[in-house]
Write a protein that holds these residues in place. Structure first.
Motif, PDB file in Angstrom:
ATOM      1  N   ARG A 162      52.586  66.209  46.162  1.00  0.00           N
ATOM      2  CA  ARG A 162      53.638  65.543  46.925  1.00  0.00           C
ATOM      3  C   ARG A 162      54.514  66.626  47.531  1.00  0.00           C
TER       4      ARG A 162
ATOM      5  N   THR B  20      49.133  62.731  54.789  1.00  0.00           N
ATOM      6  CA  THR B  20      50.484  63.179  54.480  1.00  0.00           C
ATOM      7  C   THR B  20      51.418  62.805  55.620  1.00  0.00           C
TER       8      THR B  20
ATOM      9  N   TYR C  73      42.536  62.860  53.102  1.00  0.00           N
ATOM     10  CA  TYR C  73      43.837  63.302  52.601  1.00  0.00           C
ATOM     11  C   TYR C  73      44.875  62.980  53.675  1.00  0.00           C
TER      12      TYR C  73
END
Length: 686
Positions: free
Chosen positions: A417, A645, A643
């Motif tokens: 994170r 973000t 992935y």
């Protein structure tokens, strides 16, 4: 400082050239009219005694360059976040230079505010740049601003934008005078080295006003060394009074991974009955096809053959292929192999994550005893006969796979994170072990769970409390990542499906994320063959304790009406969500995403609600960028894993949603949407 360099290093896998110290394609501090190749994502870090600057630049189209920049001022305690855009007006020709126009600090505090019109022309290994600047790039000014003839509004300039985050269009190209900047670069023929010199009229008035030093000279000179394809190091003598180093790394997000041959396995046609699992019989075509599809990374959900029309109907799912076209091609090849000889055509019903999205009509290419289509011309002719039809339900199916229920599938991974641009530390992070579980239940219900085991993080170092005057729906996130660094992140039930044709739904309830539990649902109406869609989503949620052991008193209901458009331009998708947010504010969110054939997705969002800018706090409104990176190429095998973000310039409470539960269905189905599949089909017929 090392943490920021680590974050920059994460994207140093690469393909293209040098970004300036400001992140934009340029020399050192000045922009040029040059641009990177379409789809290039560039990360830049520039270190000098006056500032440390970090930037992400994305070539959004062949003619539009966008930059997000974060700068720390070393001579006094101040961090600045701002955005820049640069538009190419026309490309270079034999006697005409390439010309671009740009705006620095288009959304920001105004500290770096500048506009420019710049031209670049190459002469053999030399590249000459000349530009006209406003704001900081005007310096002391040379001539009167010619735009004052158009309007007196261009006569003065105010660079104080308060809390920042506003679009300062009133100041664009304004100011009493304009200045000039320029530079020259030389690319050595035998070395991966470029020598550069520039003239930058910036007087650094903001820095000087806050105790910094003024530049000794407007001249900067240095070299840039391409260490490897896409990675460049630069060393420069800035303004004749300080040394600076920079590193630039670029990634071509459009590049396709090497075409991987289908993984070989022994077909059930080559196997004996005693080699087959219990309950799978070689004398049944459905059993053989089911067995081979599952080993190929596909699901055969339902099937039937219409004896009168000699058409086979197969409902298939995709477990492993990152690109749906590859999954479809594999399914067709296996169907050709196993279907009875009398079948003349195949209708593949595509089921994506529980949603039936299309029916793909495929004429039989090669039946037993019929000559196989071999030439590329014949294959193109056959592909032209392939048609995308509305989804359908087989009522009733002749064959139906009874997938195992009550079985738990586990997965373990290392995840992270990130919280960027904290006023006291540019990078807050956590690296943790992610334990995931999935339990399939009857009636298409699925139980999902994730548990985080902390490995290392620095969120407990945050000492600055939230100053938000709104309910703390997101600004307490650091408390969750400190007090609840190890704990249950999610445990919820979900059901997905399609009602009739083109009406997709999902319902869910439980612990939805690290900060909220609740129940909710979403409906998406997607007309067949249309680039437009409408959706509705709603959630009732309650805020969890910081240690994730129970719940706090805060609860609310969020709801959104969403409109979606799959544009025909560069694979851009646009969504607008209008409704009520977690802090009980009302407004709208604009999302723009670009998705490439290789699975890369790059996008941005901006949200405006009825919260006044002063109440919202620093940044004025919620905005940011997000990325999705496919992991297919990393594992050397077919996988749908990615992935993702999000990067915010600053985390506040206004305009906040449950990110994965508020209008996500349309994007979840992006790979199997009509526009994506039809575009691939049209390419194959050319």
């Amino acid at each position: 400082m090392n943490r920021v360099w680590l974050a920059v290093a994460l994207v140093m896998i690469t393909t293209y050239g040098y970004g300036s110290d400001y992140g934009t394609t340029g020399l050192f501090d000045i922009p040029t009219a040059r641009m990177a190749a379409d789809g290039t994502l560039t990360a830049t870090a520039a270190i000098q005694s006056r500032t440390n600057s970090y930037a992400l630049t994305y070539q959004a189209t062949p003619w539009l360059e966008t930059t997000f920049r974060y700068t720390g001022y070393n001579e006094f305690f101040f961090y600045d976040r701002n955005y820049e855009v640069k538009f190419r007006l026309w490309e270079e020709r034999v006697y005409i230079p390439q010309v671009a126009v740009g705006i620095r600090d288009v959304v920001g505090t105004g500290v770096e505010s500048a506009e420019y019109l710049v031209a670049s022309k190459s002469f053999d290994n030399f590249d000459l740049t000349l530009g006209v600047g406003w704001g900081r790039l005007a310096g002391k000014g040379v001539v009167s601003n010619p735009l004052k003839v158009i309007s007196s509004n261009f006569d003065s300039r105010d660079n104080d934008f308060g809390k920042g985050g506003e679009v300062s269009y009133q100041q664009w190209f304004s100011g009493e005078e304009i200045g000039f900047f320029g530079g020259l670069s030389y690319q050595f023929k035998s070395l991966p080295v470029k020598a550069m010199v520039e003239y930058n009229p910036d007087q650094y008035l903001f820095e000087v006003t806050n105790g910094g030093k003024s530049p000794a000279s407007p001249w900067t000179a240095g070299v840039a060394w391409q260490v490897s394809p896409g990675v460049t190091l630069a060393l420069s003598r800035q303004h004749s009074d300080e040394w600076a180093i920079g590193v630039s790394a670029a990634l071509n997000t459009k590049i396709l991974p090497p075409k991987r041959k289908p993984e070989y396995f022994k077909s059930s046609l080559e196997m004996r009955q005693d080699e087959m699992p219990a309950g799978v019989y070689l004398n049944k075509w459905y059993d053989r096809l089911l067995f081979d599809m599952e080993r190929a990374g596909l699901l055969l959900i339902e099937a039937k053959i219409d004896a009168e029309t000699e058409v086979a109907y197969l409902v298939i799912g995709n477990q492993s292929f990152s690109v749906w076209v590859d999954a479809i091609a594999r399914a067709i090849a296996l169907a050709e192999l196993h279907l009875p000889a009398n079948v003349r055509s195949i209708n593949l019903v595509i089921e994506d994550q529980g949603h039936r999205v299309h029916t793909l009509y495929v004429p039989r290419a090669a039946r037993p005893g019929v000559q196989t289509v071999r030439s590329s011309q014949d294959r193109r002719s056959l592909t032209r006969q392939v048609d995308l039809l509305p989804s359908r339900h087989l009522a009733p199916p002749r064959y139906e796979t009874e997938f195992v229920t009550g079985k738990v599938n586990f997965n373990i991974s290392v995840d992270n994170r990130l919280q960027l641009f904290d006023p006291d530390d540019p990078l807050r992070y956590q690296v943790y072990l992610k334990l995931g579980a999935e339990l399939r239940l009857p009636a298409a219900w699925v139980l999902y769970g994730t548990y985080a085991v902390d490995i290392v993080n620095n969120f407990d170092e945050i000492s600055r409390p939230s100053d938000s005057v709104l309910p703390h729906v997101r600004t307490d996130v650091a408390e969750y990542l400190s007090q609840g660094k190890t704990g249950l992140d999610a445990l919820y039930l979900e059901n997905r499906g399609t009602w009739r044709r083109g009406i997709h739904y999902r319902a869910f309830g439980g612990v939805l994320e690290e900060m909220y539990s609740g129940v909710g649902g979403e409906v998406l109406v997607q007309p067949h063959g249309s680039r437009l869609a409408l959706g509705v989503s709603a959630n009732w949620v309650k805020k969890r304790n910081f240690d994730k052991s129970g719940h706090l008193d805060y609860q609310t209901t969020t709801a959104f009406v969403s409109a979606y458009w799959a544009t025909p331009f560069y694979n851009y998708d646009v969504a607008v969500h209008v409704g009520r947010y977690l802090a009980k504010d009302v407004g709208a969110t604009l999302e723009v995403r670009r998705t490439f054939d290789n699975g890369w997705m790059v996008g941005l969002w901006a949200t405006l609600t009825d919260v006044p800018f002063d109440d919202f706090g620093e940044g004025s409104f919620d905005k940011g960028m997000f990325f999705t990176v496919p992991l297919d190429g990393m594992f050397g095998r077919n996988t749908r894993s990615t992935y993702s973000t999000r990067i915010r310039s600053i985390q506040r409470d206004g305009g906040q949603r449950l990110e994965n539960f508020s209008g996500n269905l349309w994007f979840d189905l992006r790979g199997s949407r009509y526009d994506a599949l039809n575009e691939r089909r049209e390419r194959m017929t050319r």
